[in-house]
Motif scaffolding. Structure first.
Motif, mmCIF file in Angstrom:
data_model
loop_
_atom_site.group_PDB
_atom_site.id
_atom_site.type_symbol
_atom_site.label_atom_id
_atom_site.label_comp_id
_atom_site.label_asym_id
_atom_site.label_seq_id
_atom_site.Cartn_x
_atom_site.Cartn_y
_atom_site.Cartn_z
ATOM 1 N N UNK A 9 3.214 -7.501 40.895
ATOM 2 C CA UNK A 9 2.475 -7.287 39.642
ATOM 3 C C UNK A 9 1.327 -8.296 39.532
ATOM 4 N N UNK A 10 1.671 -9.551 39.822
ATOM 5 C CA UNK A 10 0.656 -10.599 39.729
ATOM 6 C C UNK A 10 -0.379 -10.477 40.839
ATOM 7 N N UNK A 11 0.099 -10.088 42.001
ATOM 8 C CA UNK A 11 -0.752 -9.936 43.198
ATOM 9 C C UNK A 11 -1.919 -9.000 42.899
ATOM 10 N N UNK A 12 -1.612 -7.921 42.227
ATOM 11 C CA UNK A 12 -2.669 -6.945 41.923
ATOM 12 C C UNK A 12 -3.627 -7.474 40.852
ATOM 13 N N UNK A 14 -4.349 -10.548 40.307
ATOM 14 C CA UNK A 14 -5.086 -11.754 40.689
ATOM 15 C C UNK A 14 -6.364 -11.468 41.470
ATOM 16 N N UNK A 15 -6.596 -10.197 41.795
ATOM 17 C CA UNK A 15 -7.779 -9.850 42.589
ATOM 18 C C UNK A 15 -9.079 -10.309 41.945
ATOM 19 N N UNK B 18 -11.742 -8.021 49.101
ATOM 20 C CA UNK B 18 -10.508 -8.599 48.541
ATOM 21 C C UNK B 18 -9.345 -8.570 49.531
ATOM 22 N N UNK B 22 -7.061 -11.724 50.299
ATOM 23 C CA UNK B 22 -5.612 -11.725 50.088
ATOM 24 C C UNK B 22 -4.862 -12.197 51.339
ATOM 25 N N UNK B 25 -5.212 -15.854 51.356
ATOM 26 C CA UNK B 25 -4.413 -16.481 50.306
ATOM 27 C C UNK B 25 -2.982 -16.735 50.781
ATOM 28 N N UNK B 106 6.392 -17.366 38.893
ATOM 29 C CA UNK B 106 5.391 -16.951 39.880
ATOM 30 C C UNK B 106 4.988 -18.104 40.780
ATOM 31 N N UNK B 110 5.267 -17.960 44.777
ATOM 32 C CA UNK B 110 4.176 -18.164 45.739
ATOM 33 C C UNK B 110 4.524 -19.309 46.687
ATOM 34 N N UNK B 128 3.423 -6.035 49.430
ATOM 35 C CA UNK B 128 2.671 -6.268 48.186
ATOM 36 C C UNK B 128 1.481 -5.311 48.076
#
Lengths: 213, 164
Positions: A9-12, A14-15, B18, B22, B25, B106, B110, B128
């Motif tokens: 959820x956060x991954x999307x 955070x873009x 992106x 990612x 990241x 979160x 991470x 993801x």
């Protein structure tokens, strides 16, 4: 909720935090040079081929070899040199073919296998050279025992003193020590260079292979 | 390579940048390393672009090149800095009082993902990104069953890292 679903959820979301690079930024980037391990393997492998060629030429021109050319040993030395060059050409062909097969668009496992295969070709070439070096040294030593005036005189002297076995043992041990040191230095070099360069790839490849068990 | 090719490549990359961010990241822990990996992925994408036939989506193709660069081709340059920064993050999390907010969770997540190995990170990344097991298996070169088994193990491993 599963941990990964929370992360997803956060991954999307955070873009939007990523910096937006412009057309010009990318233009600059694609004109820079890569520093990938494939490039380094290619450079180091080429250097290895060049190094062995230089070694063979250096041996050709030194005083000992010039003296050697006066012996009656062409029947042995010419085939030895021809075999050396044919095998060099064969290994270089294999290396080039394997190198061309490396494609970043293959799946991860095939890509890793192709890199390791390219690497293995050069490793085999070096192993061949070390064996070739050892065999050549032994052959040269035999020819020298038979034909070299200095050696023949020394052997006769040793035989007269009753130290023939001692003489042979010293010569053989000295030769073996020379070979062991040369091979040891090369192996150390290999262990350092490729150990560092391929450490990550090897551990990732092992991890992928482990999944298949 | 022709200017036209260069132009079409950069335009598509700009649109899908992106994906590269990612990957970086997940595989790096500081801005310098992020930029460095970003640069290398961009070069690898550009080098492979002439062979890109368009039978796959540009973005799908990018996933494969990006991950391959991160787990196979890329050489880390600033290893010591990475470790130090990572330790700091961990320390901060442990020393703070337990706070069951989503943000705190979160952060921990991470941090846990960063402790996985390169292959596990690749699986997590594809998961993801909503890739199915067929796509994951094709990208990694493992069977679908093994991809599924490994993914379950990764989930368990994450749980263990989060609740030691």
């Amino acid at each position: 909720m599963d941990e990964l679903d929370l992360l997803k959820k956060d991954w999307k979301n955070s873009e939007s935090n990523f910096p937006k690079l412009s057309y010009n930024d990318f233009y600059g980037m694609i004109h820079k040079k890569s520093s990938s391990i494939v490039k380094w393997i290619f450079i180091i492998s080429l250097l290895e081929f060049v190094l062995w060629l230089l070694i063979s030429f250096a041996f050709k021109d030194n005083e000992g070899m010039k003296r050697f050319e006066t012996y009656d040993a062409d029947m042995v030395l010419i085939p030895l040199a021809v075999v050396g060059y044919i095998i060099l050409a064969y290994f270089f062909y294999l290396f080039y073919r394997n190198y061309r097969n490396i494609s970043v668009t293959d799946n991860a496992k095939i890509l890793m296998e192709n890199i390791l295969k390219t690497r293995r070709t050069v490793k085999n070439y070096v192993a061949f050279n070390l064996i070739y070096l050892a065999v050549s040294v032994v052959i040269v030593l035999f020819i020298q025992f038979e034909q070299d005036e200095v050696f023949i005189a020394q052997i006769q002297q040793a035989a007269a003193n009753g130290e023939l076995i001692k003489y042979y043992v010293i010569i053989i041990l000295t030769t073996m020590a020379f070979l062991a040191i040369a091979i040891g230095i090369l192996l150390l070099f290999y262990w350092l260079v490729y150990g560092i360069l391929l450490r990550r790839l090897n551990s990732n490849y092992k991890e992928l292979k482990k999944l298949e068990l | 390579m022709s200017e036209e090719l260069e132009h079409s490549f950069i335009e598509q990359l700009e649109k899908h940048q992106n994906i590269v961010h990612k990957v970086c990241r997940l595989y790096t822990n500081n801005q310098d390393a992020h930029n460095d990996l970003f640069q290398e992925i961009t070069i690898q994408l550009w080098k492979a672009y002439p062979k890109f036939r368009g039978d796959a989506k540009f973005s799908t193709w990018m996933y494969r090149v990006g991950l391959n660069t991160a787990i196979t081709l890329y050489r880390k340059k600033k290893r010591t800095i990475d470790t130090q920064q990572f330790d700091n993050i961990e320390f901060k999390i442990k020393s703070e009082e337990y706070d069951d907010t989503e943000e705190q969770q979160l952060k921990l997540l991470y941090s846990a993902v960063h402790q996985l190995n390169d292959i596990e990170k690749a699986l997590v990344f594809l998961y993801l990104e909503d890739k199915n097991y067929r796509e994951i298996s094709e990208t990694m070169g493992i069977s679908e069953v093994n991809a599924r088994v490994k993914m379950n193990r990764v989930k368990k491993k994450l749980k263990t890292i989060l609740n030691p």
